[in-house]
Design an enzyme around this catalytic site. Structure first.
Site, PDB file in Angstrom:
ATOM      1  N   LYS A  47       2.552   0.044  -8.158  1.00  0.00           N
ATOM      2  CA  LYS A  47       1.836  -1.243  -8.071  1.00  0.00           C
ATOM      3  C   LYS A  47       0.369  -0.945  -8.359  1.00  0.00           C
ATOM      4  O   LYS A  47      -0.390  -0.501  -7.493  1.00  0.00           O
ATOM      5  CB  LYS A  47       2.008  -1.829  -6.664  1.00  0.00           C
ATOM      6  CG  LYS A  47       1.896  -3.329  -6.581  1.00  0.00           C
ATOM      7  CD  LYS A  47       0.602  -3.907  -7.061  1.00  0.00           C
ATOM      8  CE  LYS A  47      -0.502  -3.816  -6.031  1.00  0.00           C
ATOM      9  NZ  LYS A  47      -1.826  -4.230  -6.602  1.00  0.00           N
TER      10      LYS A  47
ATOM     11  N   GLU B 116      -5.385   8.303   0.468  1.00  0.00           N
ATOM     12  CA  GLU B 116      -6.643   8.764  -0.132  1.00  0.00           C
ATOM     13  C   GLU B 116      -7.595   7.583  -0.064  1.00  0.00           C
ATOM     14  O   GLU B 116      -7.414   6.595  -0.779  1.00  0.00           O
ATOM     15  CB  GLU B 116      -6.415   9.180  -1.587  1.00  0.00           C
ATOM     16  CG  GLU B 116      -5.316  10.212  -1.786  1.00  0.00           C
ATOM     17  CD  GLU B 116      -5.721  11.618  -1.377  1.00  0.00           C
ATOM     18  OE1 GLU B 116      -6.830  11.803  -0.847  1.00  0.00           O
ATOM     19  OE2 GLU B 116      -4.901  12.532  -1.583  1.00  0.00           O
TER      20      GLU B 116
HETATM   21  P1  NAD Z   1      -8.300  -1.586  -2.419  1.00  0.00           P
HETATM   22  O1  NAD Z   1      -7.986  -0.959  -1.116  1.00  0.00           O
HETATM   23  O2  NAD Z   1      -8.893  -2.937  -2.432  1.00  0.00           O
HETATM   24  O3  NAD Z   1      -6.991  -1.685  -3.323  1.00  0.00           O
HETATM   25  C1  NAD Z   1      -6.236  -0.552  -3.675  1.00  0.00           C
HETATM   26  C2  NAD Z   1      -4.812  -0.986  -3.988  1.00  0.00           C
HETATM   27  O4  NAD Z   1      -4.213  -1.470  -2.787  1.00  0.00           O
HETATM   28  C3  NAD Z   1      -4.708  -2.107  -5.014  1.00  0.00           C
HETATM   29  O5  NAD Z   1      -3.586  -1.872  -5.849  1.00  0.00           O
HETATM   30  C4  NAD Z   1      -4.470  -3.328  -4.125  1.00  0.00           C
HETATM   31  O6  NAD Z   1      -3.787  -4.359  -4.782  1.00  0.00           O
HETATM   32  C5  NAD Z   1      -3.611  -2.723  -3.035  1.00  0.00           C
HETATM   33  N1  NAD Z   1      -3.602  -3.480  -1.768  1.00  0.00           N
HETATM   34  C6  NAD Z   1      -4.595  -4.241  -1.241  1.00  0.00           C
HETATM   35  N2  NAD Z   1      -4.182  -4.775  -0.066  1.00  0.00           N
HETATM   36  C7  NAD Z   1      -2.928  -4.326   0.158  1.00  0.00           C
HETATM   37  C8  NAD Z   1      -1.972  -4.525   1.192  1.00  0.00           C
HETATM   38  N3  NAD Z   1      -2.240  -5.298   2.254  1.00  0.00           N
HETATM   39  N4  NAD Z   1      -0.768  -3.914   1.096  1.00  0.00           N
HETATM   40  C9  NAD Z   1      -0.490  -3.127   0.043  1.00  0.00           C
HETATM   41  N5  NAD Z   1      -1.344  -2.906  -0.986  1.00  0.00           N
HETATM   42  C10 NAD Z   1      -2.552  -3.503  -0.923  1.00  0.00           C
HETATM   43  O7  NAD Z   1      -9.210  -0.527  -3.171  1.00  0.00           O
HETATM   44  P2  NAD Z   1      -9.970  -0.726  -4.562  1.00  0.00           P
HETATM   45  O8  NAD Z   1     -11.127  -1.637  -4.319  1.00  0.00           O
HETATM   46  O9  NAD Z   1      -8.961  -1.041  -5.612  1.00  0.00           O
HETATM   47  O10 NAD Z   1     -10.486   0.764  -4.847  1.00  0.00           O
HETATM   48  C11 NAD Z   1     -11.704   1.267  -4.421  1.00  0.00           C
HETATM   49  C12 NAD Z   1     -11.527   2.104  -3.165  1.00  0.00           C
HETATM   50  O11 NAD Z   1     -10.636   3.191  -3.412  1.00  0.00           O
HETATM   51  C13 NAD Z   1     -12.807   2.752  -2.695  1.00  0.00           C
HETATM   52  O12 NAD Z   1     -12.893   2.646  -1.300  1.00  0.00           O
HETATM   53  C14 NAD Z   1     -12.632   4.217  -3.096  1.00  0.00           C
HETATM   54  O13 NAD Z   1     -13.379   5.150  -2.365  1.00  0.00           O
HETATM   55  C15 NAD Z   1     -11.178   4.392  -2.905  1.00  0.00           C
HETATM   56  N6  NAD Z   1     -10.710   5.535  -3.679  1.00  0.00           N
HETATM   57  C16 NAD Z   1     -10.351   6.673  -3.012  1.00  0.00           C
HETATM   58  C17 NAD Z   1      -9.926   7.791  -3.719  1.00  0.00           C
HETATM   59  C18 NAD Z   1      -9.528   9.052  -2.999  1.00  0.00           C
HETATM   60  O14 NAD Z   1      -8.859   9.870  -3.606  1.00  0.00           O
HETATM   61  N7  NAD Z   1      -9.884   9.242  -1.746  1.00  0.00           N
HETATM   62  C19 NAD Z   1      -9.854   7.749  -5.105  1.00  0.00           C
HETATM   63  C20 NAD Z   1     -10.227   6.567  -5.747  1.00  0.00           C
HETATM   64  C21 NAD Z   1     -10.637   5.468  -5.014  1.00  0.00           C
END
Ligand code: NAD
Length: 498
Positions: A183, A258
């Site tokens: 997803k 992550e």
């Molecule tokens: P996000 O948490 O908003 O979304 C990530 C994914 O989760 C998306 O596919 C979203 O649709 C899904 N999602 C959202 N709510 C959900 C739920 N309730 N149930 C299941 N899935 C759900 O994150 P983002 O804004 O897309 O990405 C940026 C964030 O990701 C930043 O905080 C960044 O630091 C983090 N990040 C971490 C790493 C790592 O390896 N630690 C790498 C890249 C990005």
């Protein structure tokens, strides 16, 4: 500045379930925007529970009935190498689409495409080199580990470097014989739609790879709560990670998290300051600052602080911001207007909390799209929100320190613990600091250059569990212990005393 539209964009983005491109069962779609104009350029299928059910069923069937989990590692490895070849062959196309959809500068998107290929090559090699433990109790037992794929892996990914981060989960999940439901993030679904063609051409059987687009609260949530999906690998915000943790708890799923970061780059006066400047500028402004491991807090020893801050501000002012498809561009457009508003909101907060020394506005001449000047705040206090909270854009907080102890306290004084970068030529200080800093990954005198064999992951609010190298293999497999007795069984004979 609008980007040139790539040739041959698809007319819509669909799911890919059981070897076929399909729309949502109920026909639902969502808008996808180009970040340089914020115009809707395409509709993507918006997955709901019914779509996740179909994808999970296909993946389950491919796992229980299909050849994939039972193939010899070498056979799966060949397929993975073909996937890497196919990614490399179309790296420029991939970068073009990624840049169009995410606003990432094209040269950096190209690097990420090649990295995606490398992830497949790495796990293709690792899976054939994999060995498992055998234990001998002399004369009594031989015990060994029977490693098995877990089943259907649910993979949920964010919008920053989307294709590369998807490869980071797909490669080990598939290498170990699982089937998957991916997803991807709703802001950036375009490049993920290329996986289906790549996997098909490489010989991945139908049902092994399934893709459901959609919003987190619907498609993502249905995947997290699906009873036939025993593990979820998630990359995204810490807050979303908490929600997923709670939602997965009743199902006792395997989770890899992550999450976010607010990583320190610590510059001691004895460091190679020019090298530290190059790395710390690149570390927060590359990938538009939309980078989990960005060194977004730069801590600088006071004796070189003023000199470092002014050199840093000068570099930031000269960073080339513009059309992401232009190879000269160093910072492109942020991914989405919602995220742009968030980043600009932090810039405004920062103006009230610290000294603005570069940026802080929309760049002149870039009136549309999600452009923001590389922004540098100095004299940032540890209690400031721009010191504590993840901004995930081209915004850096610089703070002075007077001693190693103070530097460590500042470095550790946030809820996150993903990465840390330490700049010093003092060997003892470097290792002492590295071992005490609360970060899952540390780089000494280097920017973020990954060795794919090492563990990847954060501590504190930055994540739970590690992936990378054999840790990924461990996450995507069960290790069953098989015990073999070499002697007669000496069981106490219950029920024989009367
Ligand atoms: P996000 O948490 O908003 O979304 C990530 C994914 O989760 C998306 O596919 C979203 O649709 C899904 N999602 C959202 N709510 C959900 C739920 N309730 N149930 C299941 N899935 C759900 O994150 P983002 O804004 O897309 O990405 C940026 C964030 O990701 C930043 O905080 C960044 O630091 C983090 N990040 C971490 C790493 C790592 O390896 N630690 C790498 C890249 C990005």
């Amino acid at each position: 500045m609008p980007q040139p539209t790539p040739d041959h964009l698809p007319d819509r983005i669909q799911h890919f379930i059981d070897g076929a491109f399909v729309d949502s069962v109920d026909g639902a779609t969502f808008d996808v925007l180009n970040p340089t104009t914020n115009e809707v350029y395409i509709q993507a299928a918006s997955g709901q529970q019914a779509d996740i059910d179909l994808a999970a069923a296909a993946a389950r069937r491919a796992f229980t009935e299909g050849p994939w989990p039972k193939l010899l590692p070498r056979a799966r490895s060949r397929v993975l190498h073909r996937i890497a070849d196919l990614i490399e062959e179309q790296d420029e196309r991939l970068a073009e689409l990624e840049t169009w959809d995410t606003g990432l500068p094209i040269t950096q998107a190209l690097g990420q495409a090649r990295r995606a290929a490398e992830n497949f090559r790495f796990f293709a090699d690792l899976t054939v080199a994999q060995r498992d433990d055998t234990y001998k109790v002399p004369g009594r037992q031989v015990n060994y580990v029977n490693r098995k794929p877990k089943g259907v892996a649910g993979l949920i990914t964010p919008w920053n470097t989307p294709f590369m981060l998807e490869s980071w989960k797909l490669a080990p999940a598939l290498a170990t014989g699982n089937t998957v439901v991916l997803k991807p993030a709703e802001f950036t679904p375009l490049s993920a739609s290329l996986w289906a063609g790549i996997f098909r051409a490489a010989g991945v059987p139908d049902g092994v790879f399934n893709l459901v687009n959609g919003l987190g609260e619907t498609a993502g949530d249905a995947l997290v709560k699906h009873p036939d999906v025993p593990l979820i690998s998630f990359t995204g915000e810490s807050r979303t990670g908490q929600v997923i943790f709670a939602n997965a708890a009743p199902y006792l799923k395997g989770l890899s998290m992550e999450l976010g970061g607010k990583s320190p780059a610590v510059v001691f006066a004895d460091a190679d300051l020019e090298a530290a400047l190059d790395a710390t500028v690149f570390g927060v402004f590359s990938l538009n600052g939309e980078r989990c491991t960005a060194g977004s807090r730069v801590l600088v020893e006071r004796s070189v602080y003023d000199e470092f801050v002014s050199a840093y501000a000068e570099r930031a002012r000269n960073v080339v911001v513009g059309d992401p498809s232009d190879p000269a561009t160093e910072v492109g457009a942020l991914v989405h207007p919602e995220h742009y508003e968030k980043v600009l909101g932090y810039v405004e907060i920062g103006k009230g909390e610290a000294r603005l020394v570069a940026g802080g506005e929309r760049p002149a001449g870039l009136e549309d799209g999600n452009y923001v000047q590389p922004t540098v705040f100095a004299d940032v206090k540890p209690e400031a929100r721009i010191f504590q909270e993840e901004i995930f854009g081209p915004v850096v907080a610089i703070t002075p320190f007077d001693s190693d102890e103070e530097a460590l306290e500042l470095a550790n004084g946030v809820k996150y613990g993903l990465a840390a970068y330490i700049w010093t030529n003092d060997l003892r200080r470097a290792h002492t600091f590295a071992q005490n800093v609360e970060a899952g990954m540390v780089w000494l005198n280097s920017n973020n250059v990954r060795d794919l064999r090492t563990p990847f992951g954060g501590v504190k609010a930055s994540g739970l569990g590690h992936e990378g190298g054999y840790r990924s293999i461990d996450f995507y497999t069960d290790q069953q212990a098989v015990h073999i007795s070499l002697t007669d069984a000496h069981s106490p004979r219950f029920g024989t005393s009367k």
